[in-house]
Scaffold this motif. Structure first.
Motif, PDB file in Angstrom:
ATOM      1  N   GLY A  87       1.396   3.528  -7.407  1.00  0.00           N
ATOM      2  CA  GLY A  87       0.955   2.835  -6.227  1.00  0.00           C
ATOM      3  C   GLY A  87      -0.512   2.328  -6.156  1.00  0.00           C
ATOM      4  O   GLY A  87      -0.738   1.380  -5.612  1.00  0.00           O
ATOM      5  N   ARG A  88      -1.327   3.065  -6.723  1.00  0.00           N
ATOM      6  CA  ARG A  88      -2.756   2.848  -6.737  1.00  0.00           C
ATOM      7  C   ARG A  88      -3.057   1.659  -7.559  1.00  0.00           C
ATOM      8  O   ARG A  88      -4.035   0.858  -7.375  1.00  0.00           O
ATOM      9  N   ALA A  89      -1.892   1.300  -8.517  1.00  0.00           N
ATOM     10  CA  ALA A  89      -1.991   0.423  -9.667  1.00  0.00           C
ATOM     11  C   ALA A  89      -1.518  -1.108  -8.892  1.00  0.00           C
ATOM     12  O   ALA A  89      -2.328  -2.269  -8.852  1.00  0.00           O
ATOM     13  N   VAL A  90      -0.427  -1.029  -8.626  1.00  0.00           N
ATOM     14  CA  VAL A  90       0.274  -2.357  -7.889  1.00  0.00           C
ATOM     15  C   VAL A  90       0.263  -2.549  -6.573  1.00  0.00           C
ATOM     16  O   VAL A  90       0.699  -3.327  -5.872  1.00  0.00           O
ATOM     17  N   GLY A  91      -0.093  -1.446  -5.642  1.00  0.00           N
ATOM     18  CA  GLY A  91      -0.107  -1.563  -4.233  1.00  0.00           C
ATOM     19  C   GLY A  91       0.710  -0.797  -3.305  1.00  0.00           C
ATOM     20  O   GLY A  91       1.627  -0.203  -3.951  1.00  0.00           O
ATOM     21  N   SER A  92       0.790  -1.334  -2.060  1.00  0.00           N
ATOM     22  CA  SER A  92       1.649  -0.215  -1.225  1.00  0.00           C
ATOM     23  C   SER A  92       2.807  -1.170  -0.672  1.00  0.00           C
ATOM     24  O   SER A  92       3.246  -0.947   0.429  1.00  0.00           O
ATOM     25  N   GLN A  93       3.191  -2.487  -1.452  1.00  0.00           N
ATOM     26  CA  GLN A  93       4.305  -3.147  -0.841  1.00  0.00           C
ATOM     27  C   GLN A  93       5.546  -2.619  -0.909  1.00  0.00           C
ATOM     28  O   GLN A  93       5.755  -1.445  -1.658  1.00  0.00           O
TER      29      GLN A  93
END
Length: 212
Positions: A87-93
């Motif tokens: 999540g920290r890498a790709v985001g919270s979508q």
């Protein structure tokens, strides 16, 4: 179906011409990157690659930094990543109410459990593999098809742009994703064109029209 194929052929001839936009090539040989790309593409903008990537390209670049150098072709390794780190890498979508980061990790684990570990293991027509992927909340057959396409398997990602292209061509206001896929595949067979290339050209055309 033949009437729809003729209609789409006419639509392509009128709007796209003889030289179709080239498919950019996907993520051949890198099953991890293809899975990240496929899931992150759900209701998202692709953005641009490069030194300051945006959209899906940004998420893919972030995943590469998380995993390190080299070919990323091991779903077992992806499945072992902490979803919080993903999540920290790709985001919270989100997709289907679930974080895409968690869906990616779960899909990797589900596929690895049925023997899909490397890019060469992926067979989009294998129902067991498809069920493993679509068992993850928020993931459906359209992105399963796209996952295979990213790895070089011929296919059609019947997203809203492709559905719109087919709907405009056949002049019906309601066309399902399955219908759109079937019409594009049949048209590709009829013309001798690659279904992936035809799908991408239709996608690019419809997307560009909305941005004008």
């Amino acid at each position: 179906m033949q009437d729809d194929v003729r209609a789409l052929r006419a639509y392509v001839a009128e709007h796209l011409g003889d030289e179709l936009v080239e498919w950019p090539g996907g993520r051949p040989g890198e099953v991890e990157v293809a899975l990240v790309d496929a899931v992150m593409s759900i209701r998202a903008r692709y953005g641009r690659p490069g030194l300051a990537p945006t959209g899906v390209h940004r998420a893919v670049a972030a995943y590469r930094r998380l995993r390190g150098e080299g070919m990323l072709d091991d779903l077992g390794a992806l499945a072992a990543i902490d979803p919080a780190d993903m999540g920290r890498a790709v985001g919270s979508q989100r997709t289907g109410g679930e974080l895409k980061a968690e869906a990616i990790v779960r899909a990797a684990a589900a596929l690895a459990a049925v023997g899909v570990v490397r890019a060469d293991d992926v067979q989009p027509g294998d129902e067991r593999q498809k069920r493993a992927y679509t068992s993850v909340r928020g993931l459906g057959w359209v992105t399963w098809e796209y996952f295979g396409m990213l790895l070089g398997r011929p296919g059609v990602k019947a997203d809203r742009w492709v559905i719109r292209a087919v709907s405009n061509a056949v002049r019906r206001p309601v066309v399902t994703a399955t219908e759109a896929k079937d019409v594009v595949l049949a048209t590709a067979r009829d013309t001798g064109e690659s279904p992936t290339r035809l799908e991408h050209a239709l996608w690019a055309f419809e997307r560009s029209r909305e941005q004008v």
